[in-house]
Enzyme design. Sequence first.
Site, PDB file in Angstrom:
ATOM      1  N   ASP A   9       0.858  -1.181   0.000  1.00 50.03           N
ATOM      2  CA  ASP A   9       0.000   0.000   0.000  1.00 50.03           C
ATOM      3  C   ASP A   9       0.896   1.233   0.000  1.00 50.03           C
ATOM      4  O   ASP A   9       2.115   1.135  -0.210  1.00 50.03           O
ATOM      5  CB  ASP A   9      -1.014  -0.037   1.159  1.00 50.03           C
ATOM      6  CG  ASP A   9      -0.370   0.172   2.519  1.00 50.03           C
ATOM      7  OD1 ASP A   9       0.873   0.276   2.614  1.00 50.03           O
ATOM      8  OD2 ASP A   9      -1.123   0.238   3.518  1.00 50.03           O
ATOM      9  N   CYS A  66       3.033  -3.286   4.134  1.00 50.52           N
ATOM     10  CA  CYS A  66       2.178  -2.168   4.535  1.00 50.52           C
ATOM     11  C   CYS A  66       2.806  -1.555   5.790  1.00 50.52           C
ATOM     12  O   CYS A  66       3.950  -1.877   6.128  1.00 50.52           O
ATOM     13  CB  CYS A  66       0.722  -2.588   4.733  1.00 50.52           C
ATOM     14  SG  CYS A  66       0.387  -3.667   6.137  1.00 50.52           S
ATOM     15  N   THR A  68       2.214  -1.835   9.129  1.00 46.20           N
ATOM     16  CA  THR A  68       2.510  -2.801  10.192  1.00 46.20           C
ATOM     17  C   THR A  68       2.790  -4.204   9.665  1.00 46.20           C
ATOM     18  O   THR A  68       3.223  -5.073  10.429  1.00 46.20           O
ATOM     19  CB  THR A  68       1.314  -2.943  11.160  1.00 46.20           C
ATOM     20  OG1 THR A  68       0.216  -3.501  10.418  1.00 46.20           O
ATOM     21  CG2 THR A  68       0.922  -1.617  11.766  1.00 46.20           C
ATOM     22  N   HIS A  99      10.040 -23.790   8.944  1.00 44.29           N
ATOM     23  CA  HIS A  99       9.013 -24.432   9.774  1.00 44.29           C
ATOM     24  C   HIS A  99       7.595 -24.296   9.229  1.00 44.29           C
ATOM     25  O   HIS A  99       6.778 -25.177   9.443  1.00 44.29           O
ATOM     26  CB  HIS A  99       9.038 -23.850  11.199  1.00 44.29           C
ATOM     27  CG  HIS A  99      10.248 -24.252  11.983  1.00 44.29           C
ATOM     28  ND1 HIS A  99      10.389 -24.008  13.329  1.00 44.29           N
ATOM     29  CD2 HIS A  99      11.395 -24.893  11.596  1.00 44.29           C
ATOM     30  CE1 HIS A  99      11.555 -24.475  13.752  1.00 44.29           C
ATOM     31  NE2 HIS A  99      12.192 -25.005  12.719  1.00 44.29           N
ATOM     32  N   HIS A 134       7.128 -30.631  10.444  1.00 45.81           N
ATOM     33  CA  HIS A 134       6.543 -29.327  10.104  1.00 45.81           C
ATOM     34  C   HIS A 134       5.439 -29.475   9.058  1.00 45.81           C
ATOM     35  O   HIS A 134       4.460 -28.736   9.075  1.00 45.81           O
ATOM     36  CB  HIS A 134       7.631 -28.362   9.643  1.00 45.81           C
ATOM     37  CG  HIS A 134       8.678 -28.132  10.682  1.00 45.81           C
ATOM     38  ND1 HIS A 134       8.397 -27.549  11.890  1.00 45.81           N
ATOM     39  CD2 HIS A 134       9.997 -28.456  10.703  1.00 45.81           C
ATOM     40  CE1 HIS A 134       9.502 -27.497  12.623  1.00 45.81           C
ATOM     41  NE2 HIS A 134      10.485 -28.045  11.924  1.00 45.81           N
TER      42      HIS A 134
HETATM   43  C1  RB5 Z   1      -2.121   2.626   6.520  1.00 48.51           C
HETATM   44  O1  RB5 Z   1      -2.185   3.796   7.252  1.00 48.51           O
HETATM   45  C2  RB5 Z   1      -1.977   1.424   7.437  1.00 48.51           C
HETATM   46  O2  RB5 Z   1      -3.165   1.228   8.142  1.00 48.51           O
HETATM   47  C3  RB5 Z   1      -1.589   0.214   6.643  1.00 48.51           C
HETATM   48  O3  RB5 Z   1      -0.394   0.442   5.977  1.00 48.51           O
HETATM   49  C4  RB5 Z   1      -1.354  -1.074   7.440  1.00 48.51           C
HETATM   50  O4  RB5 Z   1      -0.484  -0.856   8.510  1.00 48.51           O
HETATM   51  C5  RB5 Z   1      -2.567  -1.805   7.825  1.00 48.51           C
HETATM   52  O5  RB5 Z   1      -2.510  -2.884   8.418  1.00 48.51           O
END
Ligand code: RB5
Length: 147
Positions: A9, A66, A68, A99, A134
């Site tokens: 993203d 993304c 996180t 694994h 595994h």
């Molecule tokens: C975008 O702001 C953020 O929510 C996205 O990149 C991601 O971390 C979502 O899980």
Amino acid sequence: MKRIAIGADHAGFEYKQVIIELLFDMGFEVDDMGASSSESVDYPDHVHPLAQKIHDGEIPHGILICGTGNGVAMTANKYSNVRCGLCWNKEIAVLIRKHNNANIVALPARFITIDDALQIVKSFLDTEFEGGRHQRRIDKIIQGITC
Ligand code: RB5
């Protein structure tokens, strides 16, 4: 040529561009599923087409990025043939291959450096699945509760 798919993203866009250069250097043919800029997008729009290709066996491995790493991983793991692992260091990247036979690695761009990301991608792509006990455990992911 080895094929790989990559998607991100807006939060992962810049890391994606740098990782693509590494993938070219490693000899991969790269399917870039976007995003195509740092403008805000919804990560599932870029994850679903990538995860479908992995699910169908069209491409063996994928990389998703993304903020996180969790949104892309949650979306990808809705596909029954996808095993997407969230990685924040190269040791975990090795273990999701050995694994879990992960076929997609998810990266949290807002919490790791670009150098970390490149190390993780290299470790993910250089490590083989160990099989054995595994594989039994992976089979149980699909089967659900059996005892
Ligand atoms: C975008 O702001 C953020 O929510 C996205 O990149 C991601 O971390 C979502 O899980």
